[in-house]
Design a protein around this motif. Sequence first.
Motif, PDB file in Angstrom:
ATOM      1  N   GLU A   1       0.845  -1.206   0.000  1.00  0.00           N
ATOM      2  CA  GLU A   1       0.000   0.000   0.000  1.00  0.00           C
ATOM      3  C   GLU A   1       0.873   1.245   0.000  1.00  0.00           C
ATOM      4  OE1 GLU A   1      -3.892   1.813   2.374  1.00  0.00           O
ATOM      5  OE2 GLU A   1      -2.475   0.543   3.468  1.00  0.00           O
ATOM      6  N   THR A   2       0.478   2.242  -0.776  1.00  0.00           N
ATOM      7  CA  THR A   2       1.204   3.506  -0.823  1.00  0.00           C
ATOM      8  C   THR A   2       0.340   4.614  -0.234  1.00  0.00           C
ATOM      9  OG1 THR A   2       0.426   3.859  -3.106  1.00  0.00           O
ATOM     10  CG2 THR A   2       2.604   2.858  -2.802  1.00  0.00           C
ATOM     11  N   ILE A   3       0.849   5.257   0.830  1.00  0.00           N
ATOM     12  CA  ILE A   3       0.175   6.387   1.464  1.00  0.00           C
ATOM     13  C   ILE A   3       1.072   7.602   1.247  1.00  0.00           C
ATOM     14  CG2 ILE A   3      -0.796   7.321   3.587  1.00  0.00           C
ATOM     15  CD1 ILE A   3      -1.009   4.484   4.651  1.00  0.00           C
ATOM     16  N   LEU A   4       0.606   8.563   0.455  1.00  0.00           N
ATOM     17  CA  LEU A   4       1.475   9.644   0.010  1.00  0.00           C
ATOM     18  C   LEU A   4       0.900  11.014   0.380  1.00  0.00           C
ATOM     19  CD1 LEU A   4       2.440   8.340  -3.536  1.00  0.00           C
ATOM     20  CD2 LEU A   4       3.703   8.107  -1.414  1.00  0.00           C
ATOM     21  N   PRO A   5       1.449  11.653   1.408  1.00  0.00           N
ATOM     22  CA  PRO A   5       1.132  13.063   1.621  1.00  0.00           C
ATOM     23  C   PRO A   5       1.654  13.875   0.438  1.00  0.00           C
ATOM     24  CG  PRO A   5       2.276  12.095   3.513  1.00  0.00           C
ATOM     25  CD  PRO A   5       2.402  11.127   2.380  1.00  0.00           C
ATOM     26  N   LEU A   6       0.962  14.941   0.100  1.00  0.00           N
ATOM     27  CA  LEU A   6       1.344  15.777  -1.027  1.00  0.00           C
ATOM     28  C   LEU A   6       1.797  17.145  -0.543  1.00  0.00           C
ATOM     29  CD1 LEU A   6      -1.593  14.861  -3.431  1.00  0.00           C
ATOM     30  CD2 LEU A   6       0.732  13.917  -3.417  1.00  0.00           C
ATOM     31  N   THR A   7       2.748  17.731  -1.261  1.00  0.00           N
ATOM     32  CA  THR A   7       3.308  19.016  -0.842  1.00  0.00           C
ATOM     33  C   THR A   7       2.428  20.193  -1.222  1.00  0.00           C
ATOM     34  OG1 THR A   7       4.625  19.068  -2.870  1.00  0.00           O
ATOM     35  CG2 THR A   7       5.677  18.195  -0.875  1.00  0.00           C
ATOM     36  N   ARG A   8       1.463  19.960  -2.070  1.00  0.00           N
ATOM     37  CA  ARG A   8       0.469  20.998  -2.370  1.00  0.00           C
ATOM     38  C   ARG A   8      -0.883  20.330  -2.525  1.00  0.00           C
ATOM     39  NH1 ARG A   8      -1.364  20.570  -7.438  1.00  0.00           N
ATOM     40  NH2 ARG A   8      -0.003  19.816  -9.118  1.00  0.00           N
ATOM     41  N   PRO A   9      -1.969  21.056  -2.251  1.00  0.00           N
ATOM     42  CA  PRO A   9      -3.292  20.460  -2.430  1.00  0.00           C
ATOM     43  C   PRO A   9      -3.529  20.080  -3.887  1.00  0.00           C
ATOM     44  CG  PRO A   9      -3.423  22.463  -1.106  1.00  0.00           C
ATOM     45  CD  PRO A   9      -2.039  22.413  -1.677  1.00  0.00           C
ATOM     46  N   ALA A  10      -4.097  18.923  -4.095  1.00  0.00           N
ATOM     47  CA  ALA A  10      -4.413  18.444  -5.439  1.00  0.00           C
ATOM     48  C   ALA A  10      -5.924  18.520  -5.657  1.00  0.00           C
ATOM     49  CB  ALA A  10      -3.926  17.011  -5.625  1.00  0.00           C
ATOM     50  N   SER A  11      -6.308  18.697  -6.899  1.00  0.00           N
ATOM     51  CA  SER A  11      -7.728  18.682  -7.230  1.00  0.00           C
ATOM     52  C   SER A  11      -8.248  17.247  -7.187  1.00  0.00           C
ATOM     53  CB  SER A  11      -7.951  19.276  -8.620  1.00  0.00           C
ATOM     54  OG  SER A  11      -7.408  18.410  -9.610  1.00  0.00           O
ATOM     55  N   VAL A  12      -9.559  17.103  -7.174  1.00  0.00           N
ATOM     56  CA  VAL A  12     -10.154  15.773  -7.196  1.00  0.00           C
ATOM     57  C   VAL A  12      -9.738  15.030  -8.456  1.00  0.00           C
ATOM     58  CG1 VAL A  12     -12.334  14.516  -7.360  1.00  0.00           C
ATOM     59  CG2 VAL A  12     -12.084  16.380  -5.704  1.00  0.00           C
ATOM     60  N   ASP A  13      -9.713  15.741  -9.591  1.00  0.00           N
ATOM     61  CA  ASP A  13      -9.319  15.090 -10.842  1.00  0.00           C
ATOM     62  C   ASP A  13      -7.868  14.619 -10.785  1.00  0.00           C
ATOM     63  OD1 ASP A  13     -11.800  15.372 -11.973  1.00  0.00           O
ATOM     64  OD2 ASP A  13     -11.320  17.207 -13.065  1.00  0.00           O
ATOM     65  N   GLU A  14      -6.987  15.441 -10.207  1.00  0.00           N
ATOM     66  CA  GLU A  14      -5.592  15.014 -10.059  1.00  0.00           C
ATOM     67  C   GLU A  14      -5.503  13.766  -9.200  1.00  0.00           C
ATOM     68  OE1 GLU A  14      -2.299  18.394 -10.021  1.00  0.00           O
ATOM     69  OE2 GLU A  14      -3.970  18.910  -8.688  1.00  0.00           O
ATOM     70  N   LEU A  15      -6.228  13.746  -8.082  1.00  0.00           N
ATOM     71  CA  LEU A  15      -6.179  12.584  -7.195  1.00  0.00           C
ATOM     72  C   LEU A  15      -6.713  11.334  -7.895  1.00  0.00           C
ATOM     73  CD1 LEU A  15      -7.286  14.079  -3.760  1.00  0.00           C
ATOM     74  CD2 LEU A  15      -4.990  13.407  -4.476  1.00  0.00           C
ATOM     75  N   LYS A  16      -7.722  11.509  -8.732  1.00  0.00           N
ATOM     76  CA  LYS A  16      -8.241  10.356  -9.460  1.00  0.00           C
ATOM     77  C   LYS A  16      -7.198   9.818 -10.435  1.00  0.00           C
ATOM     78  CE  LYS A  16     -13.177  11.352  -9.038  1.00  0.00           C
ATOM     79  NZ  LYS A  16     -14.437  11.699  -9.748  1.00  0.00           N
ATOM     80  N   ARG A  17      -6.446  10.702 -11.074  1.00  0.00           N
ATOM     81  CA  ARG A  17      -5.387  10.249 -11.978  1.00  0.00           C
ATOM     82  C   ARG A  17      -4.276   9.546 -11.196  1.00  0.00           C
ATOM     83  NH1 ARG A  17      -6.617  15.241 -14.576  1.00  0.00           N
ATOM     84  NH2 ARG A  17      -4.901  16.321 -13.501  1.00  0.00           N
ATOM     85  N   LEU A  18      -3.926  10.097 -10.025  1.00  0.00           N
ATOM     86  CA  LEU A  18      -2.888   9.467  -9.219  1.00  0.00           C
ATOM     87  C   LEU A  18      -3.340   8.119  -8.682  1.00  0.00           C
ATOM     88  CD1 LEU A  18      -1.529  12.572  -7.272  1.00  0.00           C
ATOM     89  CD2 LEU A  18      -0.514  11.422  -9.246  1.00  0.00           C
ATOM     90  N   HIS A  19      -4.609   8.046  -8.325  1.00  0.00           N
ATOM     91  CA  HIS A  19      -5.152   6.767  -7.853  1.00  0.00           C
ATOM     92  C   HIS A  19      -5.080   5.725  -8.969  1.00  0.00           C
ATOM     93  CE1 HIS A  19      -7.393   3.969  -5.477  1.00  0.00           C
ATOM     94  NE2 HIS A  19      -8.486   4.040  -6.214  1.00  0.00           N
ATOM     95  N   ALA A  20      -5.409   6.134 -10.187  1.00  0.00           N
ATOM     96  CA  ALA A  20      -5.331   5.215 -11.328  1.00  0.00           C
ATOM     97  C   ALA A  20      -3.898   4.777 -11.592  1.00  0.00           C
ATOM     98  CB  ALA A  20      -5.928   5.872 -12.564  1.00  0.00           C
ATOM     99  N   ALA A  21      -2.938   5.648 -11.222  1.00  0.00           N
ATOM    100  CA  ALA A  21      -1.520   5.310 -11.415  1.00  0.00           C
ATOM    101  C   ALA A  21      -0.974   4.419 -10.316  1.00  0.00           C
ATOM    102  CB  ALA A  21      -0.691   6.590 -11.498  1.00  0.00           C
ATOM    103  N   GLY A  22      -1.764   4.190  -9.252  1.00  0.00           N
ATOM    104  CA  GLY A  22      -1.340   3.277  -8.199  1.00  0.00           C
ATOM    105  C   GLY A  22      -1.179   3.879  -6.827  1.00  0.00           C
ATOM    106  N   MET A  23      -1.538   5.162  -6.643  1.00  0.00           N
ATOM    107  CA  MET A  23      -1.478   5.755  -5.310  1.00  0.00           C
ATOM    108  C   MET A  23      -2.719   5.331  -4.533  1.00  0.00           C
ATOM    109  SD  MET A  23      -0.883   9.732  -4.175  1.00  0.00           S
ATOM    110  CE  MET A  23      -2.544  10.355  -4.016  1.00  0.00           C
ATOM    111  N   ASP A  24      -2.515   4.643  -3.431  1.00  0.00           N
ATOM    112  CA  ASP A  24      -3.645   4.082  -2.692  1.00  0.00           C
ATOM    113  C   ASP A  24      -4.305   5.083  -1.757  1.00  0.00           C
ATOM    114  OD1 ASP A  24      -3.432   1.303  -3.641  1.00  0.00           O
ATOM    115  OD2 ASP A  24      -1.523   1.320  -2.571  1.00  0.00           O
ATOM    116  N   ALA A  25      -3.517   6.015  -1.207  1.00  0.00           N
ATOM    117  CA  ALA A  25      -4.072   6.906  -0.194  1.00  0.00           C
ATOM    118  C   ALA A  25      -3.277   8.195  -0.137  1.00  0.00           C
ATOM    119  CB  ALA A  25      -4.056   6.229   1.181  1.00  0.00           C
TER     120      ALA A  25
END
Length: 289
Positions: free
Chosen positions: A230-254
């Motif tokens: 499982e990958t839990i990744l804090p982000l250094t800047r707020p991401a949009s919902v669309d960005e998070l959906k793309r990252l989730h599709a790339a394999g970011m779990d949380a």
Amino acid sequence: MKFWQNLSWIETDQQIECARFAEEVGFDGVMHGDHFCFPDVIRSRYPMSPDGAAPMPTDWAYPDLWVTMAAQAAVTSRLRFAAAIYTMATRHPIVTAKATGTLALLSGNRAIVGVAPGWMKEEFDAAGIPFERRGARLDEAIRATRKLWGGGAVEHHGEFYDFGPVRLEPMPGYALPIYIGGSGEVAWKRAARLGDGWIGGGDAPEDVPELLATLKRLRAEAGRADQPFETILPLTRPASVDELKRLHAAGMDATVAYPFMLTIGPRSTIDEKKRAMEAFARDYIRAFA
């Protein structure tokens, strides 16, 4: 996508209610920082800031994270708990196994042991542990702790730890999930070899796909590509919902909601924290429901 709330550095008397409310509004888990102690004078370079200065003053709150998690587990039913990050090499594996094994039993195995070698030499000095070769010490501590969680008579004879046969009762009889943190190639390789997951220290959204690809490659090279991770990744800047959906599709779990210290200030009421969690749930968690 799963969402975590970082509860590091908040007022200790608000920890239990914050966890209860985090579960209520839909967070999957809460995170806690750790240090063996926090020396008043720190000359060590902090690896996550450009100038090497640690962002936290020496008087920020670090209650014992395993005790805190156990108290939070008593008022929740599904919320998970993660150490982000436990400096495992400053403690003996028997100490770690006893505390975390008990927590696993009391919480229904809802805790993640997030570990990294540590960056603060003064912390190791206070613990009476050599700072040098702390990475190798951590690797051995992980192996020894996993043996102890299995229960029964356990012995370990290694370079840094030598004990047994000893018994810690009760133990859960299974290995708790160990997630690796840190930064750079050495940390990623440790996660690939020994980890059940990865807890990031903060990455820009545009850098996440390359990091995920690196972890995937290293896990394949370690012969562990078929094991859960499982990958839990804090982000250094707020991401949009669309960005998070793309990252989730790339394999970011949380991902992780920022600590309140960084969003609403060093002191805030429980109601202010609840409003912040409710706003995050409205803007992000429910978008993925």
